[in-house]
Enzyme design. Structure first.
Site, PDB file in Angstrom:
ATOM      1  N   CYS A 139       0.806  -1.222   0.000  1.00  0.00           N
ATOM      2  CA  CYS A 139       0.000   0.000   0.000  1.00  0.00           C
ATOM      3  C   CYS A 139       0.839   1.272   0.000  1.00  0.00           C
ATOM      4  CB  CYS A 139      -0.958  -0.010   1.182  1.00  0.00           C
ATOM      5  SG  CYS A 139      -2.214  -1.315   1.050  1.00  0.00           S
ATOM      6  N   HIS A 263      -3.242   7.104   2.625  1.00  0.00           N
ATOM      7  CA  HIS A 263      -3.764   5.794   2.257  1.00  0.00           C
ATOM      8  C   HIS A 263      -4.716   5.366   3.365  1.00  0.00           C
ATOM      9  CE1 HIS A 263      -4.246   1.580   1.516  1.00  0.00           C
ATOM     10  NE2 HIS A 263      -3.718   1.301   2.688  1.00  0.00           N
ATOM     11  N   ASN A 293     -10.835   0.377   0.605  1.00  0.00           N
ATOM     12  CA  ASN A 293      -9.373   0.380   0.619  1.00  0.00           C
ATOM     13  C   ASN A 293      -8.902  -0.186  -0.718  1.00  0.00           C
ATOM     14  OD1 ASN A 293      -6.641  -0.225   0.937  1.00  0.00           O
ATOM     15  ND2 ASN A 293      -6.858  -0.885   3.058  1.00  0.00           N
TER      16      ASN A 293
END
Length: 336
Positions: A139, A263, A293
């Site tokens: 991520c 994020h 997400n």
């Protein structure tokens, strides 16, 4: 902001880092175009939704924080999504594919041995002669890709611009029957990164660091994501560390930034980061509730979506933080 204790650094390292020069201030690097792609299929969560035999009611959905997400169909591959996000970013920048010197693709959900996916993306958008390659970093992939592209553009006087793309099909990494099926979404986001006037704003600084002792806090060794219980605390600590280090090194306070575009992991992480920075809620910007997400794509899709809607505006000072398996933690400080 005072230098605070950082679990990843010794006191001496923390002080040295705080007095280091920002990485990209004066480089002339800036994001000149933003683009995104969302898959066609939208999954909407509603009271009484059933996942693998378990029923989720509205209070549980509200606690998870995701009310809808996108799921890629079989023809919406990482290359397909990345090419469309990249084309959109080029259009916003007013650039042709042949003007691109470098294309860096961040992706972790669809890794393969060879060939890498980035060359196919470059060929698809008409930039077949651009140097194209993949990076991972889970991520933190967008931060990783921007930092690499920035270093390469700075090191090569003949290189002028890069496309940085982040694309993940995160729905494919949710184990059947887990809450991940209600949180993980698919998307691609892209930026055009260009060298311009060193006196203008743009990209100011970046961090990408690694704490290998925490590498297995979240992993997908068998294809399914497996987070450990300590993930939330580690993600909050790492995000706050990144934010504090970037602000300290650039002699800024939290109140100096217009937006935090991180994020997004989950609501518990969001709350911990907001509270830890004492950040007003209206400055915390994600599209987590509507997109879920989306892995490494989460920062560039939010930038593109909210710039397009007018919420984020040219000249705004933005801080983005990200954490991911590795254990990687990183961030970007930039003006739009």
């Amino acid at each position: 902001m005072a230098v605070t204790a950082d679990p990843h650094l010794s006191q001496e390292e923390t002080l040295m880092y705080a007095h280091a020069s920002p990485a990209w201030t004066g480089s002339g690097l800036s994001f000149t175009g933003l683009g995104h792609y969302y898959p066609r299929t939208v999954v909407r969560h509603h009271d009484g939704i059933e996942v693998a035999g378990r029923t989720y009611h509205q209070e549980e959905i509200d606690e998870l924080g995701v009310h809808s997400l996108h799921r890629a169909e079989e023809d919406e591959t990482v290359e397909f999504m990345a090419a469309r996000a990249a084309t959109a970013a080029l259009g916003k920048a007013g650039r042709e594919p042949g003007e691109i010197d470098l294309l860096v693709l961040a992706n972790w959900t669809d890794r393969q041995w060879i060939p890498e996916l980035a060359p196919a993306v470059a060929a698809s958008i008409g930039a077949a002669e651009a140097l194209a390659f993949d990076v991972c970093g889970a991520c933190t992939g967008f931060v990783h890709a921007v930092q690499i592209a920035s270093a390469m553009l700075t090191a090569d006087p003949s290189a002028r611009r890069a496309v940085v793309v982040a694309a993940d099909r995160f729905t494919r990494r949710a184990r059947i029957g887990t809450r991940g099926q209600l949180v993980f979404g698919d998307a691609a986001g892209a930026v055009v990164l260009e060298k311009g006037d060193p006196e203008t704003g743009g990209l100011r600084d970046s961090i990408l660091a690694c704490d290998a002792s925490e590498a297995d806090t979240v992993a997908a060794r068998d294809g399914w994501l497996r987070p450990k219980p300590e993930l939330i605390d580690l993600a909050v600590r790492s995000s706050l560390s990144v934010a504090e280090r970037l602000l300290e090194r650039n002699q800024l306070k939290v109140s100096d930034i217009q937006w935090l575009v991180p994020h997004p992991g989950n609501n518990a992480i969001h709350t911990g980061v907001r509270d830890g920075l004492d950040l007003p809620g209206e400055k915390f910007v994600t599209n987590f509730a509507d997109r879920g997400n989306t892995g490494c794509a989460s920062i560039p899709i939010a930038l593109s979506e909210y710039t397009e809607s007018g919420r984020l505006r040219p000249g705004d000072l933005v801080l983005s933080t990200a954490v991911g398996s590795g254990w990687y933690y990183g961030g970007l400080l930039y003006q739009l």
